[in-house]
Every structure is written in structure tokens, then in C-alpha cells.
Scaffold this motif. Structure first.
Motif, short mmCIF file in Angstrom:
data_model
loop_
_atom_site.label_atom_id
_atom_site.label_comp_id
_atom_site.label_asym_id
_atom_site.label_seq_id
_atom_site.Cartn_x
_atom_site.Cartn_y
_atom_site.Cartn_z
N PHE A 1 7.71 32.18 15.42
CA PHE A 1 8.53 33.38 15.26
C PHE A 1 7.66 34.61 14.94
O PHE A 1 8.08 35.73 15.18
CB PHE A 1 9.56 33.16 14.15
N CYS A 2 6.48 34.38 14.38
CA CYS A 2 5.59 35.49 14.07
C CYS A 2 5.25 36.29 15.32
O CYS A 2 5.11 37.51 15.26
CB CYS A 2 4.32 34.97 13.40
N GLY B 1 8.09 38.53 15.84
CA GLY B 1 8.18 39.51 14.76
C GLY B 1 7.17 40.62 14.92
O GLY B 1 7.38 41.74 14.45
N CYS C 1 5.28 40.55 11.20
CA CYS C 1 4.93 39.18 11.60
C CYS C 1 5.02 38.23 10.42
O CYS C 1 5.48 37.08 10.56
CB CYS C 1 3.53 39.14 12.19
N ALA D 1 8.42 37.11 9.53
CA ALA D 1 8.95 36.13 10.47
C ALA D 1 8.23 34.79 10.41
O ALA D 1 8.59 33.86 11.15
CB ALA D 1 8.87 36.70 11.89
N TRP E 1 15.78 35.77 7.12
CA TRP E 1 14.66 35.28 7.93
C TRP E 1 15.14 35.03 9.36
O TRP E 1 16.23 34.49 9.56
CB TRP E 1 14.10 33.98 7.33
N PRO E 2 14.38 35.36 10.41
CA PRO E 2 13.01 35.89 10.44
C PRO E 2 12.94 37.41 10.56
O PRO E 2 11.95 37.94 11.04
CB PRO E 2 12.45 35.23 11.69
N TYR E 3 14.00 38.09 10.14
CA TYR E 3 14.02 39.54 10.30
C TYR E 3 13.41 40.24 9.08
O TYR E 3 13.25 39.65 8.02
CB TYR E 3 15.46 40.02 10.54
N TRP E 4 13.13 41.52 9.26
CA TRP E 4 12.52 42.32 8.21
C TRP E 4 13.49 42.42 7.04
O TRP E 4 14.60 42.92 7.19
CB TRP E 4 12.18 43.71 8.76
#
Length: 487
Positions: A53-54, A57, A101, A104, A339-342
Motif C-alpha cells: 500500500f505504500c 500512498g 507512504c 499507508a 488506514w491506509p489514508y492520510w
């Protein structure tokens, strides 16, 4: 995946800072990058989670698990190649990117995220130290000419990508030095400007030409050229001389606070303080706004406000208070929810740690002073309910103020440039252009493209780099029918 059990064995290690008592006496960077061994351990914490996911992100889609693994195996040169395949300027993002990143990172669900930003910082610094970062010259020249209007990170990324596939690129920058808000909006203590100069030299070796002190528009007047020494080039001239034009200026129109007393001496936009300070640090002229010994109020709780705090501290302000309209965010985020959002959470910058009082849910009602000079603010506390704010009864208070910096964000790019080209704007005043499809990044004006803040509005340096890279792909495809540049 360097070490299968690394994420269970090793803890996150962050970069360290020089003590505030020392760093307040200079404008140099004060972050100590990870050692090679520390970076390798951080790389070992990467889980190889299957769905990274990074990558998503990260706005430039850095191939993070791969360079983590390469660093763990001490293969720094290949780690650099992987990093540079997606990011033109990792030394910028490795210093000033807020690292979406890491928000995420899969490990971040129930533990501390992998220190991706610090690994990126370590990779690119080692690359420069060892001479691995070299000009990438095109194999052939296309004979096509492209003008890039704006020499910030979006324009630099656009220009570098286009030059590397053989186009003749000229960057027009209104400042006397390249970098845009990256150079003049971001304080030197967050990123020293020789880093930009080094990249400019590389780009010149790759064939990019830079025309500085040049304003592109109908007439360089007023706020558009404040603090600049410029000559003017008309859009008609660029349209005649070049096969494509990319408008990539920054979002510099600040949000105002139109309350009584706004005209008092001592109330300034943030950039009217930050830009001259960077110019003073560069040896150009002295910053006329001094916070030394003064009570400073910063209105706005974002990065620009934080930069005003850090700069005021270095001036020797007597007291600094930062107000935010919104409620105080939680100290830790609700990871299962966001997660995985800011995430929305309380963020304390290095500038805050140097000395600053922070207050939330505060609105400024008016500025008051005597003989045209600011003396205090009259404020009121707010109550937020269902996303709406109301003033709390009997909550009005005053606070001493010698200086106020308005750091409430930026509403639009330079309308004068867009109007001069006849570019259609969206509801927010940005250049209207899509990012997908056959006409990606193209405006309503034939052969005129828009990227970065000019198209998407105020955003991060990493988003500017992404936009610049994608716009370069679109321009190359427009000129040549197809493109080998990555999107």
C-alpha cells in the motif's frame, strides 16, 4: 524481503535533530540522517506484505519494498536506480515530504511504520556522495522545443523528463534563481538551497536551459513581481517560438483575513516574511520584517504557519502563539478507521518544539492598534458541531501582538499568467485540465499544458514532481505520437 522476521525483531529508529538551543542560531539543516547500519535495519522491517500500500500512498509511486530490500542487502547503487526510476528529486522529498507512504505502510496498522522517508534520504545522499547521480543524456535529439513556465519542482521535473528524451527545453522563472516556492517558500533550515543548485547543474548538463528573472505574461506589475527583478516575455512569443508550452507555476495567492484592522502595520502574509528571509540567507538583501523581541501571532496551523514559527524563533521573538480555526486533532489516529489514508492527528513540527504556544478553535474578530501600528488581536473561541462552527458565548479575549503572519493556505495560482494565455479555469481558479485520457494535462489552448499547483492547486512538493513527470509524458506523446516516458 530482507529478513522474514525483521518487522518483529527491530523497532523504528527516526532521524535525530540537533538540539534547539544550538539550531536556533543558524538557518542550516539540523537533521542527522540514518547511518548505513540504521538504514539497513529499517529496511529489514519491511514486511513484503504482498500488496504494498505504500506504493499507492506515495504520489510518485516509489517502488518502496524493492529499495528497502536492496538497502538491507547493502546494494545501495541498485537501490538508487530503483528510487530514481520514479522520483526525479529524492533529496527534496527525503527532507520535506510528510511521507504519506508511511501512513499507508501495512506495518503501521498495529506498530510503527517503516521509516521509508529516512531510507529514501539515506539512499539519495549516498548516491551523490559516491558520484552515482549523473546527467542522463538523450540518445537522439527530436528537434522539438518546449517552454516550461515556472521553475519550481513541477517545472523542474517536467523539464528534466522532456530533456532526457531529446527535446530542447527552456525553463522561464520569474525569480533570479530556480526553484520557485521550493527555494523561496521553504526555509533553509528545512532544506538548504545548494541542493537545488546541484540539480540545476545536472539539468543544464542534460540540455535544459534556464531563463531566470523572466515573467511570462502581458505585463509584470504589482504583487506578481514583488521582490523580483524581471523582464516580461509575452505568451504570444512563446507560442511562436516553441512547439509546446507547459505552465507549472506555484500557488502563491494567499488566503486573506478581511477583518477590521487588517490594514494595520504589523499584519503580513506568511510569504512576505519567508521569501525575504530566504533571500537574506542567500545574500541578496536584508529581511525588512523582524520578529526580534516581538510578540508574534501565527494564524494558520499548517506547514507554512510552522515555517513562520521556526523563522520567528531564529529571529529571537519574545513569544510566539499559533492559532488554528479547526479543533485540536487527536494525539493518535484511529488506525482501523483511516488506514491506509492520510490520518488526522496532532502533528508537532521541529519548529513547534523550538518554542511556540498553540491554540485551537480560535477565530480572529479584529486587529487593534494605535497610530496605525498593531498592538493586539481580539479573538473568540469556537464550537464545532456536525462540521459547522459557531462562536461560543462570552468567549471573546484579547492577546498582545506586535506581528501577525497570515498562514491560512493559498487559494489559487497566478491568474495573470493563466489569463495572459487565455487558459480556462476551474471553480477554484486553477488551470482546467484533466490527468487522464488522450488530452491529459492539456488546457483549452492548443499546445498549452498545465501541471503542479497551477493545475491541482496548493499541494505537496511530491505531488508537484508527480504532475511534472506525467505532464512530460503527455507533452512527449503530443509531440511524437507516443512516449517512452513513464507516467
Amino acid at each position: 524481503m530482507g529478513k522474514v522476521t525483521g518487522f518483529m525483531e527491530f523497532e523504528r529508529v527516526d532521524e535525530t535533530y540537533e538540539a534547539p538551543v544550538k539550531r536556533l542560531h543558524h538557518y542550516k539543516e539540523f537533521v542527522a540522517a540514518l547511518t548505513d547500519d540504521e538504514a539497513k535495519v529499517q529496511g529489514a522491517r519491511c514486511m513484503d506484505c504482498g500488496i504494498p500500500f505504500c506504493n499507492n500512498g506515495c504520489p510518485v509511486n516509489n517502488i518502496i519494498p524493492d529499495f528497502n530490500d536492496l538497502v538491507f542487502h547493502d546494494d545501495w547503487k541498485n537501490a538508487l536506480d530503483v528510487l530514481q526510476s520514479t522520483n526525479n528529486f529524492p533529496e527534496f522529498t527525503g527532507r520535506i515530504c510528510p511521507a504519506p507512504c508511511e501512513a499507508a505502510c501495512t506495518l503501521g496498522i498495529n506498530s510503527d511504520a517503516v521509516g521509508i522517508k529516512s531510507i529514501e534520504h539515506a539512499i539519495i545522499d549516498k548516491g551523490w556522495e559516491n558520484g552515482w547521480v549523473k546527467p542522463q543524456l538523450p540518445k537522439t535529439k527530436t528537434g522539438k522545443k518546449v517552454a516550461v513556465v515556472g521553475g519550481g519542482p513541477a517545472g523542474m521535473a517536467t523539464a528534466q523528463q522532456l530533456a532526457r528524451v531529446g527535446h530542447d527545453v527552456t525553463v522561464f522563472e520569474k525569480n533570479d534563481r530556480v526553484g520557485g516556492l521550493l527555494r523561496y517558500g521553504i526555509p533553509d533550515f528545512k532544506m538548504e538551497k545548494w541542493l537545488i543548485d546541484r540539480r540545476v547543474e545536472q539539468m543544464q548538463a542534460e540540455g535544459v536551459k534556464f531563463e531566470t528573472g523572466v515573467f511570462v505574461g502581458k505585463e509584470a506589475i504589482g504583487a506578481e513581481v514583488k521582490n523580483y527583478s524581471t523582464k516580461t516575455v509575452s505568451p504570444d512569443q512563446l507560442m511562436k517560438d516553441f512547439d509546446a508550452v507547459v505552465i507549472s507555476g506555484g500557488s502563491e495567492q494567499p488566503r486573506d483575513l478581511p477583518v477590521p484592522g487588517r490594514e494595520l502595520k504589523g499584519v503580513h502574509y506568511a510569504l512576505d516574511f519567508l521569501i525575504p528571509q530566504n533571500k537574506e540567507n542567500a545574500g541578496d538583501f536584508k529581511n525588512e520584517i523582524s520578529a526580534a523581541g516581538k510578540h508574534v501571532i501565527v494564524i494558520g496551523g499548517g506547514d507554512t504557519g510552522s515555517d513562520c514559527v521556526g523563522t520567528s524563533n531564529r529571529h529571537g521573538a519574545a513569544k510566539i502563539t499559533q492559532f488554528e480555526l479547526l479543533p485540536q486533532p487527536p494525539e493518535t489516529e484511529n488506525k482501523p478507521l483511516v488506514w491506509p489514508y492520510w490520518p488526522t492527528k496532532l502533528r508537532t513540527s521541529s519548529s513547534h518544539e523550538e518554542g511556540c504556544e498553540r491554540d485551537w478553535s480560535v477565530a480572529t474578530k479584529r486587529f487593534e492598534g494605535k497610530d496605525g501600528k498593531l498592538e493586539k488581536l481580539i479573538c473568540v473561541r469556537l464550537e464545532w458541531k456536525d462540521g459547522k462552527m459557531t462562536e461560543m458565548p462570552n468567549s471573546e479575549f484579547e492577546i498582545k501582538a506586535d506581528l501577525v503572519f497570515l498562514a491560512m493556505g493559498f487559494v489559487s495560482p497566478a491568474a495573470q499568467v493563466l489569463n495572459a494565455f487565455g487558459v480556462e479555469k476551474d471553480a477554484r481558479g486553477n488551470a482546467k485540465a484533466t490527468v487522464d485520457g488522450q488530452n491529459a494535462y492539456q488546457t483549452n489552448v492548443p499546445k498549452v499544458f498545465a501541471a503542479g499547483d497551477m493545475r491541482r492547486g496548493q499541494s505537496l512538493v511530491v505531488w508537484a514532481i508527480r504532475e511534472g513527470r506525467q505532464a512530460a509524458h503527455a507533452v512527449d506523446e503530443y509531440l511524437m505520437g507516443s512516449s517512452v516516458l513513464p507516467r
